[in-house]
Design an enzyme around this catalytic site. Structure first.
Site, PDB file in Angstrom:
ATOM      1  N   ASP A  54       0.803  -1.220   0.000  1.00  0.00           N
ATOM      2  CA  ASP A  54       0.000   0.000   0.000  1.00  0.00           C
ATOM      3  C   ASP A  54       0.843   1.280   0.000  1.00  0.00           C
ATOM      4  O   ASP A  54       1.632   1.498   0.923  1.00  0.00           O
ATOM      5  CB  ASP A  54      -0.883   0.058   1.247  1.00  0.00           C
ATOM      6  CG  ASP A  54      -1.701  -1.212   1.466  1.00  0.00           C
ATOM      7  OD1 ASP A  54      -1.249  -2.304   1.056  1.00  0.00           O
ATOM      8  OD2 ASP A  54      -2.775  -1.098   2.063  1.00  0.00           O
TER       9      ASP A  54
ATOM     10  N   GLU B 293      -4.429   2.113  -3.024  1.00  0.00           N
ATOM     11  CA  GLU B 293      -5.740   2.529  -2.492  1.00  0.00           C
ATOM     12  C   GLU B 293      -5.679   3.814  -1.684  1.00  0.00           C
ATOM     13  O   GLU B 293      -6.672   4.511  -1.545  1.00  0.00           O
ATOM     14  CB  GLU B 293      -6.343   1.421  -1.620  1.00  0.00           C
ATOM     15  CG  GLU B 293      -5.544   1.134  -0.358  1.00  0.00           C
ATOM     16  CD  GLU B 293      -6.414   0.762   0.831  1.00  0.00           C
ATOM     17  OE1 GLU B 293      -7.640   0.883   0.736  1.00  0.00           O
ATOM     18  OE2 GLU B 293      -5.853   0.367   1.859  1.00  0.00           O
ATOM     19  N   ASN B 294      -4.505   4.131  -1.131  1.00  0.00           N
ATOM     20  CA  ASN B 294      -4.429   5.198  -0.141  1.00  0.00           C
ATOM     21  C   ASN B 294      -3.337   6.211  -0.442  1.00  0.00           C
ATOM     22  O   ASN B 294      -2.823   6.839   0.472  1.00  0.00           O
ATOM     23  CB  ASN B 294      -4.150   4.555   1.222  1.00  0.00           C
ATOM     24  CG  ASN B 294      -5.032   5.128   2.283  1.00  0.00           C
ATOM     25  OD1 ASN B 294      -5.740   6.101   2.031  1.00  0.00           O
ATOM     26  ND2 ASN B 294      -4.983   4.556   3.455  1.00  0.00           N
TER      27      ASN B 294
ATOM     28  N   ASN C  28     -10.076  -0.998   0.778  1.00  0.00           N
ATOM     29  CA  ASN C  28     -11.214  -0.395   1.469  1.00  0.00           C
ATOM     30  C   ASN C  28     -11.263   1.121   1.331  1.00  0.00           C
ATOM     31  O   ASN C  28     -12.316   1.729   1.483  1.00  0.00           O
ATOM     32  CB  ASN C  28     -11.194  -0.776   2.958  1.00  0.00           C
ATOM     33  CG  ASN C  28      -9.864  -0.514   3.622  1.00  0.00           C
ATOM     34  OD1 ASN C  28      -8.825  -0.920   3.112  1.00  0.00           O
ATOM     35  ND2 ASN C  28      -9.889   0.169   4.741  1.00  0.00           N
ATOM     36  N   HIS C  29     -10.111   1.773   1.033  1.00  0.00           N
ATOM     37  CA  HIS C  29     -10.104   3.236   0.906  1.00  0.00           C
ATOM     38  C   HIS C  29     -10.372   3.718  -0.525  1.00  0.00           C
ATOM     39  O   HIS C  29     -10.612   4.908  -0.728  1.00  0.00           O
ATOM     40  CB  HIS C  29      -8.758   3.808   1.357  1.00  0.00           C
ATOM     41  CG  HIS C  29      -8.535   3.714   2.837  1.00  0.00           C
ATOM     42  ND1 HIS C  29      -9.215   4.499   3.738  1.00  0.00           N
ATOM     43  CD2 HIS C  29      -7.712   2.931   3.569  1.00  0.00           C
ATOM     44  CE1 HIS C  29      -8.816   4.200   4.970  1.00  0.00           C
ATOM     45  NE2 HIS C  29      -7.911   3.250   4.891  1.00  0.00           N
TER      46      HIS C  29
ATOM     47  N   HIS D 171      -6.769  -7.917  -0.403  1.00  0.00           N
ATOM     48  CA  HIS D 171      -6.639  -6.799   0.540  1.00  0.00           C
ATOM     49  C   HIS D 171      -7.487  -7.138   1.758  1.00  0.00           C
ATOM     50  O   HIS D 171      -8.725  -7.067   1.713  1.00  0.00           O
ATOM     51  CB  HIS D 171      -7.131  -5.528  -0.155  1.00  0.00           C
ATOM     52  CG  HIS D 171      -6.761  -4.273   0.556  1.00  0.00           C
ATOM     53  ND1 HIS D 171      -5.521  -3.689   0.437  1.00  0.00           N
ATOM     54  CD2 HIS D 171      -7.459  -3.479   1.394  1.00  0.00           C
ATOM     55  CE1 HIS D 171      -5.480  -2.592   1.163  1.00  0.00           C
ATOM     56  NE2 HIS D 171      -6.649  -2.436   1.766  1.00  0.00           N
TER      57      HIS D 171
ATOM     58  N   HIS E 133      -2.921  -4.413   2.873  1.00  0.00           N
ATOM     59  CA  HIS E 133      -3.795  -3.725   3.834  1.00  0.00           C
ATOM     60  C   HIS E 133      -3.173  -3.533   5.203  1.00  0.00           C
ATOM     61  O   HIS E 133      -3.350  -2.478   5.795  1.00  0.00           O
ATOM     62  CB  HIS E 133      -5.160  -4.416   4.000  1.00  0.00           C
ATOM     63  CG  HIS E 133      -6.039  -3.756   5.024  1.00  0.00           C
ATOM     64  ND1 HIS E 133      -6.572  -2.484   4.852  1.00  0.00           N
ATOM     65  CD2 HIS E 133      -6.465  -4.166   6.252  1.00  0.00           C
ATOM     66  CE1 HIS E 133      -7.306  -2.165   5.922  1.00  0.00           C
ATOM     67  NE2 HIS E 133      -7.242  -3.149   6.786  1.00  0.00           N
TER      68      HIS E 133
ATOM     69  N   HIS F   2      -0.058  -3.164   6.053  1.00  0.00           N
ATOM     70  CA  HIS F   2       1.135  -2.317   5.955  1.00  0.00           C
ATOM     71  C   HIS F   2       2.364  -2.944   6.618  1.00  0.00           C
ATOM     72  O   HIS F   2       3.403  -2.298   6.709  1.00  0.00           O
ATOM     73  CB  HIS F   2       0.914  -0.920   6.573  1.00  0.00           C
ATOM     74  CG  HIS F   2      -0.165  -0.122   5.911  1.00  0.00           C
ATOM     75  ND1 HIS F   2      -0.375   1.205   6.205  1.00  0.00           N
ATOM     76  CD2 HIS F   2      -1.079  -0.445   4.983  1.00  0.00           C
ATOM     77  CE1 HIS F   2      -1.396   1.660   5.486  1.00  0.00           C
ATOM     78  NE2 HIS F   2      -1.835   0.669   4.748  1.00  0.00           N
TER      79      HIS F   2
END
Ligand SMILES: [Fe+2]
Length: 257
Positions: A8, A39-40, A67-68, A151, A176, A178
């Site tokens: 991520d 995603e982030n 999810n983000h 994820h 996810h 990290h």
């Protein structure tokens, strides 16, 4: 064929780090295809279209989601229009964008799937197995090799997906949390697997964020704005070597740069 998976991207500094270093790293290691979980990249607020364009230019062949991803609505049209960026497949057909794509890799057709687990993660999406099964069935014959980014928070859920698709998907890596896990391996039927590849962002904190903010929030349960961790950015990932004749992963290497 060498495939690089990077965890991520947690912040704009992580994105800048890849812009400075990813092509150079790819060249040094002879990477043929690179998947980055983006995603982030806008720091807890999903990914923007500009961020996605920059990440692809930086050397990602495909950006996977989580999810983000859907938090930043400005990405929705870009998700619809761009084959190189994915959101988790189990958001379903009504969501913008796509959960899998087929991209060229040295003349081979590379199927990349982005999926989300549903244990201890928000939002709770439908069962990823049924969506992954459907994609593999629908695209049977249309791809040569396949990669899955799962994820998810729960290690057991990711391992179950690894074993569930061992020999059916060539490379499966988790994202996810990290935090890179110590279980990089080749599963019995030849799938390259790791529960989590780690992250790309600032070091010296709690999964990319300033430790004091996180500790205070956890101690008091009161709102506290997150800021990035103070250390230099670093990218975590894994290189999978895929034998093109057998479709099996023959070597794995845990990397950071
Ligand atoms: Fe996530």
């Amino acid at each position: 064929m060498k495939i690089l998976a990077i965890g991520d991207v947690t912040s704009p500094a992580g994105l800048e780090h890849l812009k400075k270093n990813l092509w150079k790293f790819r060249k040094t290691k002879g990477i043929d295809f690179c998947v980055v979980n983006g995603e982030n990249a806008s720091f807890i607020t999903g990914i923007s279209p500009d961020g996605a364009v920059e990440l692809l230019r930086a050397g990602a062949d495909c950006i996977t989601g989580g999810n983000h991803t859907m938090q930043n609505k400005s990405i929705y049209t870009y998700l619809d229009e761009t084959r190189e960026i994915l959101r988790p497949i189990n958001f379903g057909d009504s969501a913008p964008g796509r959960g899998y794509t087929i991209l060229d890799c040295n003349g081979y057709r590379m199927l990349v799937i982005s999926a989300m687990g549903n244990i201890h993660i928000d939002p709770v999406l439908d069962n990823p197995f049924s969506f992954i099964d459907k994609a593999l069935k629908e695209e049977a014959g249309n791809y040569d090799f396949s990669i899955l980014d799962i994820h998810a928070e729960a290690t057991g859920e990711k391992l179950a997906i690894g074993y569930g698709y061992d020999g059916k998907i060539n490379i499966i890596f988790g994202t996810h949390t990290h935090v890179k896990t110590a279980d990089l391996q080749i599963l019995p039927c030849g799938t390259g697997y790791i529960t989590d590849v780690g992250m790309c962002g600032e070091t010296g904190g709690v999964i990319g964020m300033n430790a004091e903010c996180v500790v205070e929030r956890m101690r008091t349960r009161l709102p506290k704005k997150f800021v990035a961790a103070p250390g230099e950015p670093k990218a975590d990932g894994v290189i999978f070597t895929l034998d093109e004749s057998s479709g099996k992963v023959t070597a794995t290497e845990s990397i950071s740069f």
